[in-house]
Design a protein around this motif. Structure first.
Motif, PDB file in Angstrom:
ATOM      1  N   GLU A 196      26.631  64.413 -13.249  1.00 49.65           N
ATOM      2  CA  GLU A 196      27.622  63.726 -14.099  1.00 49.65           C
ATOM      3  C   GLU A 196      28.587  62.938 -13.228  1.00 49.65           C
ATOM      4  OE1 GLU A 196      29.797  66.469 -16.553  1.00 49.65           O
ATOM      5  OE2 GLU A 196      27.923  67.198 -17.443  1.00 49.65           O
ATOM      6  N   CYS A 197      29.046  63.625 -12.194  1.00 49.75           N
ATOM      7  CA  CYS A 197      30.030  63.027 -11.286  1.00 49.75           C
ATOM      8  C   CYS A 197      29.446  61.796 -10.590  1.00 49.75           C
ATOM      9  CB  CYS A 197      30.414  64.098 -10.290  1.00 49.75           C
ATOM     10  SG  CYS A 197      31.813  63.686  -9.343  1.00 49.75           S
ATOM     11  N   ALA A 198      28.168  61.916 -10.154  1.00 48.57           N
ATOM     12  CA  ALA A 198      27.525  60.802  -9.447  1.00 48.57           C
ATOM     13  C   ALA A 198      27.436  59.572 -10.359  1.00 48.57           C
ATOM     14  CB  ALA A 198      26.131  61.228  -8.988  1.00 48.57           C
ATOM     15  N   ARG A 199      27.128  59.822 -11.629  1.00 45.61           N
ATOM     16  CA  ARG A 199      27.006  58.687 -12.563  1.00 45.61           C
ATOM     17  C   ARG A 199      28.371  58.048 -12.813  1.00 45.61           C
ATOM     18  NH1 ARG A 199      23.009  62.238 -15.400  1.00 45.61           N
ATOM     19  NH2 ARG A 199      21.048  61.532 -14.482  1.00 45.61           N
ATOM     20  N   ILE A 213      18.506  62.668  -8.372  1.00 45.42           N
ATOM     21  CA  ILE A 213      19.225  61.477  -7.853  1.00 45.42           C
ATOM     22  C   ILE A 213      18.210  60.418  -7.421  1.00 45.42           C
ATOM     23  CG2 ILE A 213      20.657  60.635  -5.926  1.00 45.42           C
ATOM     24  CD1 ILE A 213      22.263  63.244  -6.126  1.00 45.42           C
ATOM     25  N   LYS A 214      17.151  60.892  -6.710  1.00 44.91           N
ATOM     26  CA  LYS A 214      16.187  59.945  -6.142  1.00 44.91           C
ATOM     27  C   LYS A 214      15.238  59.359  -7.189  1.00 44.91           C
ATOM     28  CE  LYS A 214      17.762  60.188  -1.994  1.00 44.91           C
ATOM     29  NZ  LYS A 214      18.381  59.037  -1.347  1.00 44.91           N
ATOM     30  N   THR A 215      15.176  59.976  -8.374  1.00 44.33           N
ATOM     31  CA  THR A 215      14.303  59.400  -9.409  1.00 44.33           C
ATOM     32  C   THR A 215      15.128  58.627 -10.443  1.00 44.33           C
ATOM     33  OG1 THR A 215      14.361  61.546 -10.500  1.00 44.33           O
ATOM     34  CG2 THR A 215      12.380  61.065  -9.224  1.00 44.33           C
ATOM     35  N   THR A 270      19.520  54.175 -10.882  1.00 48.34           N
ATOM     36  CA  THR A 270      20.892  53.760 -10.595  1.00 48.34           C
ATOM     37  C   THR A 270      21.497  54.557  -9.439  1.00 48.34           C
ATOM     38  OG1 THR A 270      21.773  55.326 -12.199  1.00 48.34           O
ATOM     39  CG2 THR A 270      21.335  53.083 -13.002  1.00 48.34           C
ATOM     40  N   LEU A 271      20.873  55.684  -9.093  1.00 52.48           N
ATOM     41  CA  LEU A 271      21.468  56.550  -8.060  1.00 52.48           C
ATOM     42  C   LEU A 271      20.642  56.632  -6.778  1.00 52.48           C
ATOM     43  CD1 LEU A 271      22.434  59.631 -10.322  1.00 52.48           C
ATOM     44  CD2 LEU A 271      23.905  57.732  -9.676  1.00 52.48           C
ATOM     45  N   ARG A 272      19.357  56.220  -6.851  1.00 51.35           N
ATOM     46  CA  ARG A 272      18.418  56.555  -5.776  1.00 51.35           C
ATOM     47  C   ARG A 272      18.822  56.068  -4.381  1.00 51.35           C
ATOM     48  NH1 ARG A 272      12.773  53.647  -6.780  1.00 51.35           N
ATOM     49  NH2 ARG A 272      12.425  54.522  -4.710  1.00 51.35           N
ATOM     50  N   GLU A 273      19.676  55.062  -4.322  1.00 49.63           N
ATOM     51  CA  GLU A 273      20.059  54.562  -2.997  1.00 49.63           C
ATOM     52  C   GLU A 273      21.160  55.375  -2.336  1.00 49.63           C
ATOM     53  OE1 GLU A 273      20.646  50.441  -2.586  1.00 49.63           O
ATOM     54  OE2 GLU A 273      18.756  49.941  -3.579  1.00 49.63           O
ATOM     55  N   ILE A 274      21.722  56.316  -3.096  1.00 46.17           N
ATOM     56  CA  ILE A 274      22.788  57.137  -2.489  1.00 46.17           C
ATOM     57  C   ILE A 274      22.138  58.135  -1.531  1.00 46.17           C
ATOM     58  CG2 ILE A 274      24.667  58.783  -2.932  1.00 46.17           C
ATOM     59  CD1 ILE A 274      24.743  57.679  -5.826  1.00 46.17           C
ATOM     60  N   PRO A 275      22.502  58.103  -0.246  1.00 46.03           N
ATOM     61  CA  PRO A 275      21.905  59.072   0.686  1.00 46.03           C
ATOM     62  C   PRO A 275      22.347  60.501   0.345  1.00 46.03           C
ATOM     63  CG  PRO A 275      23.193  57.394   1.851  1.00 46.03           C
ATOM     64  CD  PRO A 275      23.466  57.214   0.400  1.00 46.03           C
TER      65      PRO A 275
END
Ligand code: ADP
Length: 443
Positions: free
Chosen positions: A53-56, A81-83, A86-91
Motif C-alpha cells: 500500500e505504502c509503495a503505491r 513489487i516486481k510483477t 508501476t513498481l517493478r523498477e524500484i530496487p
C-alpha cells in the motif's frame, strides 16, 4: 558518512525515500536511524501488505525488506513489487541471514536486487544502499525476459530477472559469503589464541597445584610428630600413672587430647590427599581374604561403636578372595565404618555386607543415621565437602575422608556408590574387581 553526490544518476538524498519493511520495531528503528543520519527520507511499514500500500502511495526510491514477516514474507512482497508494472523498477534489498543457499534462488525467483546479511555493519549498509542507487539507472534499459531454468537441490528454478540484477544479486551473495568467511577466519584465529592461553593457564595451574601438594605434604608431615606427642602425653597424664590430676586439670587435659586427636585426623587426611594428588600413591596389590580384612576393621571400630551403644551386624557371602592393598583398603573400610558410627545416633544399628557381583565384590555399610539430601549426595565425595550431618559425639570431621575413599577405590579399578534419604539412613558401598595378580601399582 558516504559521499554520493557526484554521480548525476543518483537522485538527491532529500528526494530519495527508502521504504523499510520490518516487523521488529527495534530493527526498523535501527535501520531508520542509520539511513536518516545519511539524510535519506525514511518510511516504515510493519509487514508486506502495509508495504505494498505504502509503495503505491509514496513511490519509494528503494525498498529494504526483512524476509521473515507475518502475513506476507519478504520474497512474496518482492515478487508483487516486481510483477507490478508501476513498481517493478524500484530496487529491493532483502535482509537475510543467508544460512540457506536456497535463499539465493528464492531471491532470484522473486526478482530481488540485493542481499544484505544480518547482522550488518552500518558502513556496509550505507555503502550497499549507495551502490544500488548509483546502479539504478543502469538497469532501467536491461529488462530482458531471459527465462533461464536452473536446477538446484533437486528443484527446477525459473529465473526471469534481468542481467544486472542477477549479477548484482550473485555478487552480493558472494560478498556476504566472503564477509562470513573472513569473520569465521577471525573467530578461528581468536579461538586458537584463547586455546593457547587456556593451555598456558592450565600448565601454570598444574604447577601451582603440584607446589600446593608439596607444601601440604611437608606441612602435614612436620606437624604429625608434635601432634602425636601432644596426644600421647595428654593421654599419659590422664592415665594417672604420673600422679593424680585435679578435676579442672583433667578437663583441660581432655580438651587438649581431643583437639590433638582432631588435628591429627586432619593432618593424616591432608597427607593422604597430597600423596594421592601428587600422583605418588603406590598400592601393594596382594591377594587376600576380603571378609577377613573387613572383619578385622569391624573389630577395631566396635570399640568406638560400643561407646555409643551402636551394634554392628554382618552378612557375608562365602569366603571372598580379592586383590587389594591391605593397608589402603583397610583405610577405606575404616572411613566408611567410622562415618557410619560418627553420624549415627546412640542405640542405632549398622549392617555390613559383602556380596559377589558381576564386576567383583561389593562391600556395603548401611546405617540408621540422619541420611543425606539428594543435593548433598552429588558433592560429598569432593575434597573438604561436608554435608548437614554432624558427628553425634564430637568426633573430628575434616570433609576429606570420602574423597580419599573414592580415590583409593578408583586406584583399585573400582567405584563407590551411595544411597541415602534424609531421615532414613545411608548405605555407602564400594565395588572392586577380584581378579589380577599381586603387583605394585602406582597411580
Ligand atoms: P568427614 O566425615 O571427615 O566430615 P567425609 O568426607 O568422610 O568427611 O564426609 C563428608 C560429609 O558427608 C560429612 O561431613 C557428613 O556430613 C556426610 N556423611 C558422610 N558419611 C555419612 C553418613 N554415614 N551419614 C550421614 N552423613 C554422612
Amino acid at each position: 558518512m558516504t559521499e554520493m553526490t557526484n554521480n548525476p544518476d543518483v537522485p538527491d538524498k532529500q528526494d530519495t525515500q527508502v521504504l523499510i519493511v520490518e516487523d521488529s520495531l527495534t530493527q526498523a528503528e535501527q535501520l531508520r536511524y542509520i539511513l536518516e543520519k545519511e539524510e535519506y527520507r525514511v518510511v516504515v511499514a510493519r509487514n508486506g501488505v502495509q508495504a505494498l500500500e505504502c509503495a503505491r502511495e509514496c513511490a519509494p526510491t528503494l525498498v529494504i525488506s526483512d524476509i521473515v514477516m507475518p502475513e506476507m514474507d519478504g520474497y512474496e512482497l518482492c515478487r508483487r513489487i516486481k510483477t507490478d508494472s508501476t513498481l517493478r523498477e524500484i530496487p529491493v534489498i532483502l535482509l537475510t541471514s543467508l544460512s540457506d543457499p536456497m535463499a539465493v534462488f528464492k531471491a532470484l525467483e522473486c526478482g530481488a536486487d540485493h542481499f544484505i546479511t544480518k547482522p550488518y555493519s552500518e558502513d556496509y549498509l550505507v555503502n550497499r544502499v549507495w551502490y544500488i542507487l548509483t546502479n539504478r539507472e543502469l538497469r532501467r534499459d536491461t529488462y530482458l525476459d531471459m527465462g533461464i531454468e536452473v536446477f538446484f537441490a533437486g528443484k527446477k528454478h525459473r529465473i526471469t530477472a534481468e542481467r544486472v540484477q542477477i549479477i548484482d544479486l550473485l555478487i552480493s551473495a558472494f560478498e556476504s559469503a566472503l564477509v562470513k568467511h573472513q569473520e569465521l577466519e577471525q573467530a578461528n584465529r581468536e579461538l586458537l589464541e584463547s586455546k593457547e592461553k587456556l593451555e598456558r593457564m592450565a600448565r601454570h595451574l598444574e604447577d601451582l597445584n603440584q607446589l600446593k601438594n608439596k607444601f601440604l605434604g611437608m606441612a602435614a608431615h612436620d606437624l604429625r610428630s608434635p601432634l602425636v606427642s601432644i596426644r600421647g602425653f595428654s593421654e599419659l597424664l590422664l592415665s594417672d600413672d604420673f600422679g593424680t590430676v585435679t578435676e579442672e586439670q583433667r578437663e583441660f587435659l581432655e580438651t587438649i587430647n581431643s583437639a590433638a586427636d582432631g588435628m591429627l585426623a586432619l593432618v593424616n587426611d591432608l597427607l593422604d590427599i597430597s600423596v594421592i594428588e601428587s600422583g605418588s600413591l603406590c598400592l601393594q596389590m596382594d591377594r587376600g581374604s576380603l571378609n577377613g580384612l573387613v572383619l578385622d576393621r569391624i573389630k577395631i571400630c566396635r570399640i568406638s561403636a560400643e561407646k555409643k551403644n551402636i551394634r554392628i551386624f554382618t552378612s557375608f557371602d562365602d569366603e571372598i578372595e580379592g586383590r587389594f592393598d591391605r593397608e589402603r583398603m583397610g583405610q577405606v573400610v575404616d572411613n566408611l565404618l567410622g562415618n557410619a558410627v560418627k553420624y549415627s545416633p546412640p542405640g542405632s544399628e549398622i549392617y555390613v555386607s559383602i556380596q559377589i557381583v558381576d564386576e567383583g565384590a561389593r562391600v556395603s555399610i548401611r546405617d540408621e543415621g540422619p541420611g543425606i539430601s539428594e543435593k548433598e549426595l552429588g558433592r560429598i565425595f569432593g575434597e573438604f565437602k561436608r554435608a548437614a550431618a554432624r558427628p553425634t559425639a564430637g568426633e573430628p570431621s575434616t570433609g576429606l575422608g570420602l574423597a580419599i575413599v573414592k580415590k583409593i577405590v578408583e586406584a583399585h579399578g573400582g567405584r563407590v556408590e551411595v544411597k541415602s534419604r534424609v531421615g532414613r539412613g545411608s548405605t555407602f558401598s564400594f565395588i572392586i574387581p577380584l581378579s589380577g595378580d599381586a603387583v605394585e601399582v602406582c597411580v
